[in-house]
Design an enzyme around this catalytic site. Structure first.
Site, PDB file in Angstrom:
ATOM      1  N   GLU A  32     -21.993  -5.438  10.867  1.00 36.37           N
ATOM      2  CA  GLU A  32     -23.221  -5.430  11.663  1.00 36.37           C
ATOM      3  C   GLU A  32     -23.343  -6.700  12.506  1.00 36.37           C
ATOM      4  O   GLU A  32     -23.767  -6.652  13.660  1.00 36.37           O
ATOM      5  CB  GLU A  32     -24.451  -5.279  10.768  1.00 36.37           C
ATOM      6  N   TYR A 115     -33.162  -5.711  13.655  1.00 37.55           N
ATOM      7  CA  TYR A 115     -32.151  -4.653  13.603  1.00 37.55           C
ATOM      8  C   TYR A 115     -31.244  -4.791  12.391  1.00 37.55           C
ATOM      9  O   TYR A 115     -31.056  -3.840  11.622  1.00 37.55           O
ATOM     10  CB  TYR A 115     -31.292  -4.627  14.884  1.00 37.55           C
ATOM     11  N   ASP A 133     -31.444  -0.029  17.551  1.00 33.44           N
ATOM     12  CA  ASP A 133     -30.548  -0.816  18.398  1.00 33.44           C
ATOM     13  C   ASP A 133     -30.604  -0.233  19.807  1.00 33.44           C
ATOM     14  O   ASP A 133     -31.450   0.607  20.109  1.00 33.44           O
ATOM     15  CB  ASP A 133     -29.119  -0.783  17.835  1.00 33.44           C
TER      16      ASP A 133
END
Length: 337
Positions: A32, A115, A133
DNA sequence: GAAGCGTGGAT
DNA sequence: TATCCAAGCTT
């Protein structure tokens, strides 16, 4: 969306198959962070390299800063690497070697914004979290024909995303939305004929999917000029480390003069030497300006009053972990006269 | 809230 | 070539 994901999920190194138990939180987190503002194809080789060298929080937390920055070289947004290491050390030292499993606790770690905290909570820990996102923003903006421009529309889009997020498999739902945005509901020329949401998409109904999301205009990107200084002695070249904050923070670099709006001279050399301006320049586009750098070289004989740095073997510059803008300079020096 | 922060892929 | 923009975060 979950049905579509079960049949169409992309196979990625950090991902578990749809519906299966969550993957290793360490790998989810690492992916991520790498994926922030960075495309999947760019991330994959870095992810493979990192997980091979540092398979868990403990090994990553033990890395020297310079080794991590060097391994991150070329991936960009170097603050991510500094935050990655800070978070790994916090996890290893203060959280018993494991990521906290809830969104609010994750949000307090370095590099975890709205996020990333939501994505890790949902994907790695099976929590219901609203993951938004750029892909989700686009899909939702089209699905509901959100007419307000970004970034002002973010709260509205987040609420709409919340309204369609399921209680179960929120992680798979998030990944489904992102896969859809990356492969079908693309910024330009969306492939609506393949979209599982086409029937319910308001932008599709209006035949204007590309008009969403509405965005404010961007400012023009200014040009700045600078000089890179290549000081060579005995087959080695002088590298310095840039300050920890700001552009290319913490990265190895060539000494540079000030970057300004007008072409520079040799006057801002880092130390006195017989500098020669080469017949080559480096052009590089950063996020908020474009740099045109002149290249100056000097061969050093006796003692000089050089800044602190490392005299790096020129034959081994590939291993120095230079950011791309300086790697370009190495190539240009080789071509210049 | 806006600006700063990398690099490369896609069109 | 020019432009957009990608699994955003920090200050």
């Amino acid at each position: 969306m979950l049905r579509w994901y079960d049949a169409n999920a992309r196979v990625l190194p950090w991902r578990a198959p749809p519906g299966s138990p969550p993957p290793d939180p360490y790998r989810v987190w690492l992916s991520e962070v790498m994926l922030q503002q960075t495309q999947v194809a760019t991330v994959i080789p870095y992810f493979e390299k990192f997980t091979a060298r540092w398979p868990d929080f403990a090994s990553l937390a033990a890395v020297e800063d310079a080794d991590l920055m060097s391994a991150w070289a070329g991936l960009g947004y170097y603050a991510r690497a500094r935050n990655l290491l800070a978070a790994a050390r916090a996890v290893a030292g203060e959280h018993g070697g494991r990521l906290p499993a809830d969104e609010a606790a994750l949000r307090t770690l370095p590099g975890f914004g709205a996020y990333t905290a939501a994505a890790v909570a949902a994907i790695a820990f099976g929590q219901r979290a609203v993951v938004v996102d750029g892909n989700v923003e686009r899909v939702v903006a089209r699905l509901f024909a959100v007419a307000d421009p970004l970034p002002g529309a973010k709260p509205r889009i987040r609420d709409l995303a919340d309204s369609i997020t399921p209680d179960a498999r929120a992680g798979d739902f998030a990944q489904a939305m992102m896969d859809l945005g990356a492969t079908i509901c693309t910024p330009r020329s969306p492939r609506c004929l393949l979209c599982p949401l086409a029937d319910r998409c308001e932008a599709r109904a209006a035949a204007t999917p590309e008009a969403f999301p509405v965005k404010a205009k961007k400012k023009a990107r200014p040009v700045r000029y600078g000089t890179f200084f290549w000081a060579e002695r005995d087959g080695r070249v002088l590298l310095v480390r840039r300050p920890d904050t700001g552009l290319l923070g913490g990265m190895r670099a060539f000494p540079t003069g000030v970057w300004s709006e007008s072409p520079p001279a040799l006057a801002d050399a880092p130390f006195a030497a017989d500098w020669t301006l080469r017949n080559a320049t480096v052009r590089h586009v950063f996020t908020h300006f474009e740099l045109i750098a002149a290249l100056a070289t000097a061969t050093i004989g006796g003692h000089i009053d050089a800044p602190d740095g490392e005299w790096w073997p020129i034959a081994d510059l590939d291993s120095a972990g230079l950011p791309t803008v300086f790697a370009k300079a190495v190539k240009a020096i080789g071509r210049s006269e």
